[in-house]
Design a protein around this motif. Structure first.
Motif, PDB file in Angstrom:
ATOM      1  N   ALA A  26       0.829  -1.213  -0.040  1.00  0.00           N
ATOM      2  CA  ALA A  26       0.183  -0.061  -0.067  1.00  0.00           C
ATOM      3  C   ALA A  26       0.772   1.178  -0.094  1.00  0.00           C
ATOM      4  CB  ALA A  26      -1.064  -0.002   0.969  1.00  0.00           C
ATOM      5  N   HIS A  27       2.205   1.076   0.259  1.00  0.00           N
ATOM      6  CA  HIS A  27       2.854   2.277   0.456  1.00  0.00           C
ATOM      7  C   HIS A  27       4.133   2.511  -0.425  1.00  0.00           C
ATOM      8  CE1 HIS A  27       0.347   3.006   3.691  1.00  0.00           C
ATOM      9  NE2 HIS A  27       0.843   1.888   4.548  1.00  0.00           N
ATOM     10  N   GLU A  28       4.106   1.710  -1.562  1.00  0.00           N
ATOM     11  CA  GLU A  28       5.243   1.620  -2.168  1.00  0.00           C
ATOM     12  C   GLU A  28       5.046   2.467  -3.773  1.00  0.00           C
ATOM     13  OE1 GLU A  28       7.986  -1.622  -4.597  1.00  0.00           O
ATOM     14  OE2 GLU A  28       7.888  -1.630  -2.483  1.00  0.00           O
ATOM     15  N   ALA A  29       5.940   3.496  -3.981  1.00  0.00           N
ATOM     16  CA  ALA A  29       5.839   3.949  -5.222  1.00  0.00           C
ATOM     17  C   ALA A  29       6.475   3.083  -6.291  1.00  0.00           C
ATOM     18  CB  ALA A  29       6.594   5.334  -5.375  1.00  0.00           C
ATOM     19  N   LYS A  30       5.578   3.401  -7.503  1.00  0.00           N
ATOM     20  CA  LYS A  30       6.125   2.611  -8.828  1.00  0.00           C
ATOM     21  C   LYS A  30       7.763   2.694  -8.798  1.00  0.00           C
ATOM     22  CE  LYS A  30       1.748   2.845 -11.406  1.00  0.00           C
ATOM     23  NZ  LYS A  30       1.263   3.230 -12.523  1.00  0.00           N
ATOM     24  N   SER A  31       8.247   3.419  -8.562  1.00  0.00           N
ATOM     25  CA  SER A  31       9.598   3.662  -8.678  1.00  0.00           C
ATOM     26  C   SER A  31      10.510   2.859  -7.691  1.00  0.00           C
ATOM     27  CB  SER A  31      10.424   5.162  -8.499  1.00  0.00           C
ATOM     28  OG  SER A  31       9.791   5.646  -7.316  1.00  0.00           O
ATOM     29  N   GLY A  32       9.959   2.277  -6.579  1.00  0.00           N
ATOM     30  CA  GLY A  32      10.332   1.556  -5.554  1.00  0.00           C
ATOM     31  C   GLY A  32      10.579   2.084  -4.257  1.00  0.00           C
ATOM     32  N   TRP A  33      10.538   3.243  -4.038  1.00  0.00           N
ATOM     33  CA  TRP A  33      10.632   3.971  -2.704  1.00  0.00           C
ATOM     34  C   TRP A  33       9.317   4.156  -1.995  1.00  0.00           C
ATOM     35  CZ3 TRP A  33       8.627   8.590  -0.702  1.00  0.00           C
ATOM     36  CH2 TRP A  33       7.934   9.316  -1.792  1.00  0.00           C
ATOM     37  N   THR A  34       9.420   3.921  -0.800  1.00  0.00           N
ATOM     38  CA  THR A  34       8.326   3.676   0.079  1.00  0.00           C
ATOM     39  C   THR A  34       7.762   4.946   0.729  1.00  0.00           C
ATOM     40  OG1 THR A  34       9.245   1.535   0.808  1.00  0.00           O
ATOM     41  CG2 THR A  34       7.559   2.394   2.230  1.00  0.00           C
ATOM     42  N   TYR A  35       6.179   4.996   0.293  1.00  0.00           N
ATOM     43  CA  TYR A  35       5.496   6.299   1.239  1.00  0.00           C
ATOM     44  C   TYR A  35       5.680   5.991   2.578  1.00  0.00           C
ATOM     45  CZ  TYR A  35       3.757   6.969  -3.668  1.00  0.00           C
ATOM     46  OH  TYR A  35       3.706   7.600  -4.721  1.00  0.00           O
ATOM     47  N   PRO A  36       5.641   7.342   3.377  1.00  0.00           N
ATOM     48  CA  PRO A  36       5.416   7.151   4.823  1.00  0.00           C
ATOM     49  C   PRO A  36       4.182   6.396   5.186  1.00  0.00           C
ATOM     50  CG  PRO A  36       6.395   9.161   4.430  1.00  0.00           C
ATOM     51  CD  PRO A  36       6.035   8.595   2.970  1.00  0.00           C
ATOM     52  N   PRO A  37       4.059   5.428   6.007  1.00  0.00           N
ATOM     53  CA  PRO A  37       2.879   4.928   6.420  1.00  0.00           C
ATOM     54  C   PRO A  37       1.556   5.656   6.714  1.00  0.00           C
ATOM     55  CG  PRO A  37       4.400   3.684   7.447  1.00  0.00           C
ATOM     56  CD  PRO A  37       5.098   4.769   7.036  1.00  0.00           C
ATOM     57  N   ALA A  38       1.969   7.055   7.258  1.00  0.00           N
ATOM     58  CA  ALA A  38       0.901   7.924   7.733  1.00  0.00           C
ATOM     59  C   ALA A  38       0.209   8.796   6.404  1.00  0.00           C
ATOM     60  CB  ALA A  38       1.594   9.041   8.577  1.00  0.00           C
ATOM     61  N   CYS A  39       1.056   8.708   5.316  1.00  0.00           N
ATOM     62  CA  CYS A  39       0.594   9.459   4.125  1.00  0.00           C
ATOM     63  C   CYS A  39      -0.633   8.468   3.277  1.00  0.00           C
ATOM     64  CB  CYS A  39       1.698   9.804   3.222  1.00  0.00           C
ATOM     65  SG  CYS A  39       2.920  11.003   3.934  1.00  0.00           S
ATOM     66  N   CYS A  40      -0.259   7.036   3.282  1.00  0.00           N
ATOM     67  CA  CYS A  40      -0.905   6.296   2.445  1.00  0.00           C
ATOM     68  C   CYS A  40      -1.806   5.393   3.176  1.00  0.00           C
ATOM     69  CB  CYS A  40      -0.091   5.376   1.648  1.00  0.00           C
ATOM     70  SG  CYS A  40      -0.734   4.391   0.219  1.00  0.00           S
ATOM     71  N   LYS A  41      -3.154   6.015   3.389  1.00  0.00           N
ATOM     72  CA  LYS A  41      -4.206   5.402   4.094  1.00  0.00           C
ATOM     73  C   LYS A  41      -4.985   4.192   3.447  1.00  0.00           C
ATOM     74  CE  LYS A  41      -3.714   8.699   7.143  1.00  0.00           C
ATOM     75  NZ  LYS A  41      -3.305   8.621   8.484  1.00  0.00           N
ATOM     76  N   ALA A  42      -4.986   4.366   2.069  1.00  0.00           N
ATOM     77  CA  ALA A  42      -6.228   3.229   1.393  1.00  0.00           C
ATOM     78  C   ALA A  42      -5.771   1.849   1.368  1.00  0.00           C
ATOM     79  CB  ALA A  42      -6.084   3.600  -0.152  1.00  0.00           C
ATOM     80  N   GLN A  43      -6.103   0.865   1.283  1.00  0.00           N
ATOM     81  CA  GLN A  43      -5.745  -0.324   1.414  1.00  0.00           C
ATOM     82  C   GLN A  43      -5.536  -0.953   0.060  1.00  0.00           C
ATOM     83  OE1 GLN A  43      -5.427  -2.161   3.958  1.00  0.00           O
ATOM     84  NE2 GLN A  43      -5.711  -0.459   5.308  1.00  0.00           N
ATOM     85  N   GLY A  44      -4.833  -1.888  -0.129  1.00  0.00           N
ATOM     86  CA  GLY A  44      -4.698  -2.614  -1.816  1.00  0.00           C
ATOM     87  C   GLY A  44      -3.445  -2.031  -2.205  1.00  0.00           C
ATOM     88  N   LEU A  45      -3.278  -2.689  -3.456  1.00  0.00           N
ATOM     89  CA  LEU A  45      -1.855  -2.267  -4.226  1.00  0.00           C
ATOM     90  C   LEU A  45      -1.932  -1.126  -4.732  1.00  0.00           C
ATOM     91  CD1 LEU A  45      -1.298  -5.521  -6.103  1.00  0.00           C
ATOM     92  CD2 LEU A  45      -0.289  -4.968  -3.947  1.00  0.00           C
ATOM     93  N   VAL A  46      -2.613  -0.308  -5.216  1.00  0.00           N
ATOM     94  CA  VAL A  46      -2.899   1.045  -5.500  1.00  0.00           C
ATOM     95  C   VAL A  46      -2.741   2.047  -4.638  1.00  0.00           C
ATOM     96  CG1 VAL A  46      -3.840   2.524  -7.298  1.00  0.00           C
ATOM     97  CG2 VAL A  46      -4.118   0.201  -7.923  1.00  0.00           C
ATOM     98  N   GLY A  47      -3.432   1.895  -3.531  1.00  0.00           N
ATOM     99  CA  GLY A  47      -3.358   3.087  -2.196  1.00  0.00           C
ATOM    100  C   GLY A  47      -3.745   4.278  -2.913  1.00  0.00           C
ATOM    101  N   ASP A  48      -3.404   5.352  -2.134  1.00  0.00           N
ATOM    102  CA  ASP A  48      -3.907   6.534  -2.535  1.00  0.00           C
ATOM    103  C   ASP A  48      -2.840   7.671  -2.695  1.00  0.00           C
ATOM    104  OD1 ASP A  48      -3.004   7.015   0.027  1.00  0.00           O
ATOM    105  OD2 ASP A  48      -5.045   7.293   0.957  1.00  0.00           O
ATOM    106  N   CYS A  49      -1.578   7.088  -3.095  1.00  0.00           N
ATOM    107  CA  CYS A  49      -0.411   8.042  -3.481  1.00  0.00           C
ATOM    108  C   CYS A  49       0.025   7.635  -4.685  1.00  0.00           C
ATOM    109  CB  CYS A  49       0.614   7.855  -2.410  1.00  0.00           C
ATOM    110  SG  CYS A  49       0.246   8.127  -0.646  1.00  0.00           S
ATOM    111  N   GLU A  50       0.432   8.750  -5.604  1.00  0.00           N
ATOM    112  CA  GLU A  50       0.852   8.451  -6.774  1.00  0.00           C
ATOM    113  C   GLU A  50       1.596   9.480  -7.242  1.00  0.00           C
ATOM    114  OE1 GLU A  50      -0.989   7.289 -11.331  1.00  0.00           O
ATOM    115  OE2 GLU A  50      -2.267   7.347  -9.559  1.00  0.00           O
TER     116      GLU A  50
END
Length: 118
Positions: A26-50
């Motif tokens: 839920a917290h990984e950008a397509k480029s491979g770095w990880t979003y902070p867990p507090a930023c990405c609240k949605a469940q699933g592979l796509v999440g709410d960060c992009e």
């Protein structure tokens, strides 16, 4: 080790494994770095960060103007203009702009910018 102890251990390990899988997906950008867990609240592979297009970002005297069009982010269905004051941005891990929208497409949860962009 008793049956109860081993059952608790198995349940605990299972819960850790599930949480780790969901958190990473839920917290990984397509480029491979990880979003902070507090930023990405949605469940699933796509999440709410992009990642969002750099041409949608302009810098003013007090902050970033972020213009999103439908399709710039997988949750965006209509045009949005957001203002992010300097100091509220988070350095991105891949040199691109990213935005996390939660709980709706109208709400910015986190905004990431390249470290040298403010």
């Amino acid at each position: 080790m008793t049956f109860a102890t081993s059952t608790v251990s198995v349940i605990t390990l299972g819960a850790i494994a599930v949480c780790t899988i969901v958190r990473t997906d839920a917290h990984e950008a397509k480029s491979g770095w990880t979003y902070p867990p507090a930023c990405c609240k949605a469940q699933g592979l796509v999440g709410d960060c992009e990642a969002i297009p750099a041409q949608d970002i302009s810098r003013g005297p007090r902050g970033f103007s972020v213009l999103l069009h439908a399709g710039d982010h997988h949750l965006v269905t209509k045009p949005h203009l957001f203002f992010i004051p300097y100091g509220d941005e988070i350095p991105s891990g891949d040199g691109r702009y990213h935005i996390c929208l939660h709980p709706t497409e109208n709400d910015v949860n986190c905004f990431f910018s390249p470290p040298d962009s403010s």
